[in-house]
Design a protein around this motif. Structure first.
Motif, PDB file in Angstrom:
ATOM      1  N   PHE A 280       0.832  -1.202   0.000  1.00 12.03           N
ATOM      2  CA  PHE A 280       0.000   0.000   0.000  1.00 12.03           C
ATOM      3  C   PHE A 280       0.869   1.255   0.000  1.00 12.03           C
ATOM      4  O   PHE A 280       0.627   2.206  -0.755  1.00 12.03           O
ATOM      5  CB  PHE A 280      -0.911   0.011   1.221  1.00 12.03           C
ATOM      6  N   ARG A 281       1.873   1.269   0.861  1.00 13.72           N
ATOM      7  CA  ARG A 281       2.742   2.449   0.939  1.00 13.72           C
ATOM      8  C   ARG A 281       3.501   2.652  -0.368  1.00 13.72           C
ATOM      9  O   ARG A 281       3.699   3.792  -0.807  1.00 13.72           O
ATOM     10  CB  ARG A 281       3.718   2.292   2.104  1.00 13.72           C
ATOM     11  N   ALA A 282       3.898   1.562  -0.999  1.00 14.00           N
ATOM     12  CA  ALA A 282       4.627   1.678  -2.263  1.00 14.00           C
ATOM     13  C   ALA A 282       3.761   2.320  -3.344  1.00 14.00           C
ATOM     14  O   ALA A 282       4.239   3.130  -4.144  1.00 14.00           O
ATOM     15  CB  ALA A 282       5.109   0.303  -2.714  1.00 14.00           C
ATOM     16  N   VAL A 283       2.473   1.966  -3.367  1.00 10.85           N
ATOM     17  CA  VAL A 283       1.567   2.567  -4.356  1.00 10.85           C
ATOM     18  C   VAL A 283       1.434   4.065  -4.104  1.00 10.85           C
ATOM     19  O   VAL A 283       1.554   4.880  -5.037  1.00 10.85           O
ATOM     20  CB  VAL A 283       0.182   1.894  -4.314  1.00 10.85           C
ATOM     21  N   TYR A 284       1.184   4.459  -2.875  1.00 16.39           N
ATOM     22  CA  TYR A 284       1.017   5.883  -2.573  1.00 16.39           C
ATOM     23  C   TYR A 284       2.298   6.664  -2.846  1.00 16.39           C
ATOM     24  O   TYR A 284       2.273   7.753  -3.438  1.00 16.39           O
ATOM     25  CB  TYR A 284       0.582   6.068  -1.118  1.00 16.39           C
ATOM     26  N   GLU A 285       3.425   6.125  -2.436  1.00 16.33           N
ATOM     27  CA  GLU A 285       4.696   6.810  -2.714  1.00 16.33           C
ATOM     28  C   GLU A 285       4.948   6.897  -4.209  1.00 16.33           C
ATOM     29  O   GLU A 285       5.484   7.891  -4.707  1.00 16.33           O
ATOM     30  CB  GLU A 285       5.840   6.057  -2.028  1.00 16.33           C
ATOM     31  N   GLY A 286       4.540   5.855  -4.926  1.00 17.17           N
ATOM     32  CA  GLY A 286       4.789   5.819  -6.360  1.00 17.17           C
ATOM     33  C   GLY A 286       4.026   6.854  -7.155  1.00 17.17           C
ATOM     34  O   GLY A 286       4.440   7.221  -8.272  1.00 17.17           O
ATOM     35  N   VAL A 287       2.896   7.337  -6.623  1.00 17.46           N
ATOM     36  CA  VAL A 287       2.143   8.392  -7.318  1.00 17.46           C
ATOM     37  C   VAL A 287       2.382   9.757  -6.678  1.00 17.46           C
ATOM     38  O   VAL A 287       1.747  10.742  -7.050  1.00 17.46           O
ATOM     39  CB  VAL A 287       0.633   8.080  -7.360  1.00 17.46           C
ATOM     40  N   GLY A 288       3.288   9.790  -5.698  1.00 18.14           N
ATOM     41  CA  GLY A 288       3.685  11.071  -5.119  1.00 18.14           C
ATOM     42  C   GLY A 288       2.792  11.594  -4.018  1.00 18.14           C
ATOM     43  O   GLY A 288       2.737  12.805  -3.797  1.00 18.14           O
ATOM     44  N   VAL A 289       2.076  10.693  -3.304  1.00 21.39           N
ATOM     45  CA  VAL A 289       1.252  11.156  -2.194  1.00 21.39           C
ATOM     46  C   VAL A 289       1.790  10.569  -0.885  1.00 21.39           C
ATOM     47  O   VAL A 289       2.504   9.562  -0.871  1.00 21.39           O
ATOM     48  CB  VAL A 289      -0.236  10.781  -2.371  1.00 21.39           C
ATOM     49  N   ASP A 290       1.438  11.203   0.211  1.00 25.00           N
ATOM     50  CA  ASP A 290       1.907  10.797   1.528  1.00 25.00           C
ATOM     51  C   ASP A 290       1.308   9.435   1.893  1.00 25.00           C
ATOM     52  O   ASP A 290       0.089   9.272   1.902  1.00 25.00           O
ATOM     53  CB  ASP A 290       1.493  11.846   2.558  1.00 25.00           C
ATOM     54  N   PRO A 291       2.152   8.443   2.214  1.00 20.88           N
ATOM     55  CA  PRO A 291       1.636   7.130   2.586  1.00 20.88           C
ATOM     56  C   PRO A 291       1.290   7.026   4.066  1.00 20.88           C
ATOM     57  O   PRO A 291       1.011   5.929   4.567  1.00 20.88           O
ATOM     58  CB  PRO A 291       2.806   6.203   2.253  1.00 20.88           C
ATOM     59  N   GLY A 292       1.314   8.145   4.767  1.00 22.35           N
ATOM     60  CA  GLY A 292       1.135   8.126   6.217  1.00 22.35           C
ATOM     61  C   GLY A 292      -0.206   7.600   6.687  1.00 22.35           C
ATOM     62  O   GLY A 292      -0.337   7.187   7.837  1.00 22.35           O
ATOM     63  N   ALA A 293      -1.208   7.588   5.812  1.00 26.49           N
ATOM     64  CA  ALA A 293      -2.526   7.096   6.228  1.00 26.49           C
ATOM     65  C   ALA A 293      -2.537   5.583   6.385  1.00 26.49           C
ATOM     66  O   ALA A 293      -3.408   5.033   7.071  1.00 26.49           O
ATOM     67  CB  ALA A 293      -3.588   7.517   5.209  1.00 26.49           C
ATOM     68  N   VAL A 294      -1.584   4.896   5.757  1.00 28.80           N
ATOM     69  CA  VAL A 294      -1.550   3.438   5.822  1.00 28.80           C
ATOM     70  C   VAL A 294      -1.082   3.003   7.209  1.00 28.80           C
ATOM     71  O   VAL A 294      -0.019   3.410   7.675  1.00 28.80           O
ATOM     72  CB  VAL A 294      -0.616   2.851   4.752  1.00 28.80           C
ATOM     73  N   VAL A 295      -1.885   2.176   7.857  1.00 23.89           N
ATOM     74  CA  VAL A 295      -1.549   1.662   9.187  1.00 23.89           C
ATOM     75  C   VAL A 295      -1.692   0.148   9.169  1.00 23.89           C
ATOM     76  O   VAL A 295      -2.737  -0.377   8.784  1.00 23.89           O
ATOM     77  CB  VAL A 295      -2.466   2.259  10.279  1.00 23.89           C
ATOM     78  N   GLU A 296      -0.648  -0.539   9.575  1.00 20.22           N
ATOM     79  CA  GLU A 296      -0.696  -1.998   9.610  1.00 20.22           C
ATOM     80  C   GLU A 296      -1.572  -2.465  10.761  1.00 20.22           C
ATOM     81  O   GLU A 296      -1.439  -2.003  11.895  1.00 20.22           O
ATOM     82  CB  GLU A 296       0.711  -2.569   9.764  1.00 20.22           C
ATOM     83  N   ALA A 297      -2.476  -3.392  10.464  1.00 20.27           N
ATOM     84  CA  ALA A 297      -3.339  -3.977  11.485  1.00 20.27           C
ATOM     85  C   ALA A 297      -3.459  -5.472  11.178  1.00 20.27           C
ATOM     86  O   ALA A 297      -2.447  -6.148  10.975  1.00 20.27           O
ATOM     87  CB  ALA A 297      -4.698  -3.292  11.505  1.00 20.27           C
ATOM     88  N   ALA A 298      -4.664  -5.985  11.147  1.00 23.42           N
ATOM     89  CA  ALA A 298      -4.902  -7.397  10.830  1.00 23.42           C
ATOM     90  C   ALA A 298      -6.362  -7.556  10.459  1.00 23.42           C
ATOM     91  O   ALA A 298      -7.161  -6.626  10.610  1.00 23.42           O
ATOM     92  CB  ALA A 298      -4.551  -8.293  12.026  1.00 23.42           C
ATOM     93  N   LEU A 299      -6.721  -8.716   9.964  1.00 29.60           N
ATOM     94  CA  LEU A 299      -8.135  -8.999   9.758  1.00 29.60           C
ATOM     95  C   LEU A 299      -8.808  -9.065  11.120  1.00 29.60           C
ATOM     96  O   LEU A 299      -8.329  -9.774  12.014  1.00 29.60           O
ATOM     97  CB  LEU A 299      -8.310 -10.327   9.017  1.00 29.60           C
ATOM     98  N   PRO A 300      -9.904  -8.355  11.313  1.00 32.90           N
ATOM     99  CA  PRO A 300     -10.482  -8.262  12.654  1.00 32.90           C
ATOM    100  C   PRO A 300     -11.251  -9.498  13.102  1.00 32.90           C
ATOM    101  O   PRO A 300     -11.636  -9.589  14.261  1.00 32.90           O
ATOM    102  CB  PRO A 300     -11.419  -7.059  12.535  1.00 32.90           C
ATOM    103  N   PHE A 301     -11.491 -10.440  12.184  1.00 37.77           N
ATOM    104  CA  PHE A 301     -12.296 -11.600  12.555  1.00 37.77           C
ATOM    105  C   PHE A 301     -11.462 -12.866  12.732  1.00 37.77           C
ATOM    106  O   PHE A 301     -11.991 -13.974  12.764  1.00 37.77           O
ATOM    107  CB  PHE A 301     -13.413 -11.847  11.526  1.00 37.77           C
ATOM    108  N   LEU A 302     -10.143 -12.724  12.844  1.00 40.69           N
ATOM    109  CA  LEU A 302      -9.333 -13.885  13.173  1.00 40.69           C
ATOM    110  C   LEU A 302      -9.537 -14.216  14.648  1.00 40.69           C
ATOM    111  O   LEU A 302      -9.754 -13.353  15.474  1.00 40.69           O
ATOM    112  CB  LEU A 302      -7.857 -13.603  12.901  1.00 40.69           C
ATOM    113  N   GLY A 303      -9.441 -15.459  14.977  1.00 38.95           N
ATOM    114  CA  GLY A 303      -9.651 -15.859  16.363  1.00 38.95           C
ATOM    115  C   GLY A 303     -10.148 -17.281  16.428  1.00 38.95           C
ATOM    116  O   GLY A 303     -10.090 -18.035  15.453  1.00 38.95           O
ATOM    117  N   GLY A 304     -10.633 -17.664  17.574  1.00 41.07           N
ATOM    118  CA  GLY A 304     -11.085 -19.031  17.756  1.00 41.07           C
ATOM    119  C   GLY A 304     -10.006 -19.899  18.360  1.00 41.07           C
ATOM    120  O   GLY A 304      -8.827 -19.536  18.405  1.00 41.07           O
TER     121      GLY A 304
END
Length: 439
Positions: free
Chosen positions: A158-182
């Motif tokens: 995601f960050r590579a795409v944003y950087e590649g078009v010249g926009v700030d990648p700062g909005a990208v935040v690593e998380a996870a799928l929220p429904f993992l568990g069990g």
């Protein structure tokens, strides 16, 4: 009036399908900061977008994420709700957009047009494996304050795409799928269950779906002591995120099936509770199974192709075929690949799943505590995409200044009839027209 940091955040979720509703609600619960900064377990205010994939009450209940049904709205009605809530002094602090990319961009435009004195923090992301339209989907989502990535692998892309078009990648935040568990996988004596996780549009053709179905039935016949379950996402007449022209329920009518083969519905987590081998083409259910260490197989019978999404699993160690499964083979996953996908247990750079949303929650809390957010500034504008953006906005027609239509019983009936006709056209008329065109 208490500030946005002196009380639990008010959160709204807008979704356009059952799977995105599930993702949106669970994400909202994990990223919305409470008074102590920890996540809150209160249910967000829910909305589902009226359209071709509007989930039924059964589909919403099956997600198991909320006891309160979301309100069905148009995009314009949602924007009016955001505007009116702000006018009442009860404005939303956070809005989670659980939508396809084009709809995210249209709602971003609508929120910007509201020109609120203090706009909400806007969060969006993806409901599962991102295997197609990476650049377009990300650029349509640009302008949100937080774009969640479900893994380290996705965050880097995601960050590579944003950087590649010249926009700030700062909005990208690593998380996870929220429904993992069990609970972690634990074999049981006397139980041997293979579950195939079906997808509405993968594979897409009748011949390919028939091939998968026939091989499943044959596998059940070859292994009479094994229970073979075909896990379906929706019942005939219902729709999910993607259109399903050839439901397995209809294809199986033409086949004699052994007693150890059957179709099942229900919550995927509950089905995984009794699964000993999860098989799929490219469903996100594979990641759910891998997180629980359930043996998992990704089919190569139809090729390893971008159109199928199974190319995402190259390097995973999970690629295999029905021939090998028939012989008893069980793939073993590559641990480094699992770690990069956010489903590994331990390993360098791996964040424990229970802490996977800490960074996103901290980012949201930081934005809420700061000064009023600047106006929404997406990458796609009339200047950067003058031949593309107008069409997207025109399709959604979000105009809060238009007269509000009066709801009536007749209007609801007409809407349901039209929705039913659309679904009938997709599943019955369209395939016939396609076959006629091939004559």
């Amino acid at each position: 009036m208490p500030s946005r940091t002196e009380r639990a955040a008010r959160v709204a979720v807008l979704a356009d399908s059952d799977t995105r509703w599930k993702w949106g609600v669970l994400t909202a619960r994990r990223i919305a900061p409470g008074e102590s900064g920890e996540s809150v377990e209160t249910a967000p205010t829910g909305f589902v977008l009226r359209g071709r994939a509007t989930p039924t009450a059964r589909q919403l209940a099956e997600t198991g994420v909320s006891d309160t049904a979301p309100r069905e709205v148009t995009g314009t009605e949602f924007l009016r709700e955001v505007r009116d809530a702000a006018a009442r002094g009860e404005g939303y602090d956070v809005i989670v957009l659980a939508l396809v990319g084009g709809t995210v961009r249209a709602v971003l435009h609508g929120l910007a047009e509201l020109a609120l004195d203090r706009r909400p923090v806007i969060v969006t992301g993806y409901v599962g494996v991102v295997y197609e339209k990476l650049a377009d989907g990300l650029l349509l989502r640009h302008g949100a304050d937080v774009v969640l990535a479900n893994s380290r692998h996705d965050a880097e892309r995601f960050r590579a795409v944003y950087e590649g078009v010249g926009v700030d990648p700062g909005a990208v935040v690593e998380a996870a799928l929220p429904f993992l568990g069990g609970a972690p996988y634990a074999p049981e004596a006397g139980r041997d269950t293979l579950v195939f996780a079906a997808q509405p549009s993968v594979p897409v053709t009748r011949a390919e779906r028939a091939h998968v179905l026939c091989r499943l039935v044959e596998h059940a016949r070859l292994h009479p002591g094994r229970e073979v379950l075909l896990k379906l996402r929706s019942k005939p007449g219902e729709h999910t995120t993607h259109l399903e022209e050839f439901p397995y329920q209809k294809l199986v009518r033409d086949l004699p099936v052994p007693p150890n083969f059957r179709l099942v519905y229900g919550h995927m987590g509950e089905v995984l509770d009794r699964t000993d081998l999860l098989v799929t083409v490219s469903s996100t259910a594979a990641l759910e199974a891998l997180h629980r260490r359930i043996p998992t197989a990704i089919l190569t019978d139809l090729g390893v192709r971008e159109a199928l999404g199974n190319h995402h699993f190259i390097g995973s160690g999970l690629l295999t075929s029905f021939d090998r499964l028939d012989q008893g083979a069980v793939p073993r996953p590559d641990e480094e690949w699992l770690s990069r996908q956010g489903v590994g247990v331990g390993g360098p750079g791996t964040v424990p799943y229970e802490r996977a949303f800490d960074a996103a929650r901290a980012r949201v809390a930081e934005l809420l505590a700061g000064p009023a957010l600047p106006p929404v500034a997406p990458y796609y504008t009339a200047e950067t995409a003058g031949g593309y953006l107008p069409g997207i906005l025109a399709r959604h027609r979000l105009d809060v200044t238009a007269p509000e239509p009066r709801e009536s019983g007749v209007r609801r009936i007409v809407r349901e009839v039209a929705r039913g006709a659309y679904r009938h056209g997709v599943q019955r008329v369209a395939p016939v027209i396609r076959r006629l065109g091939e004559l």
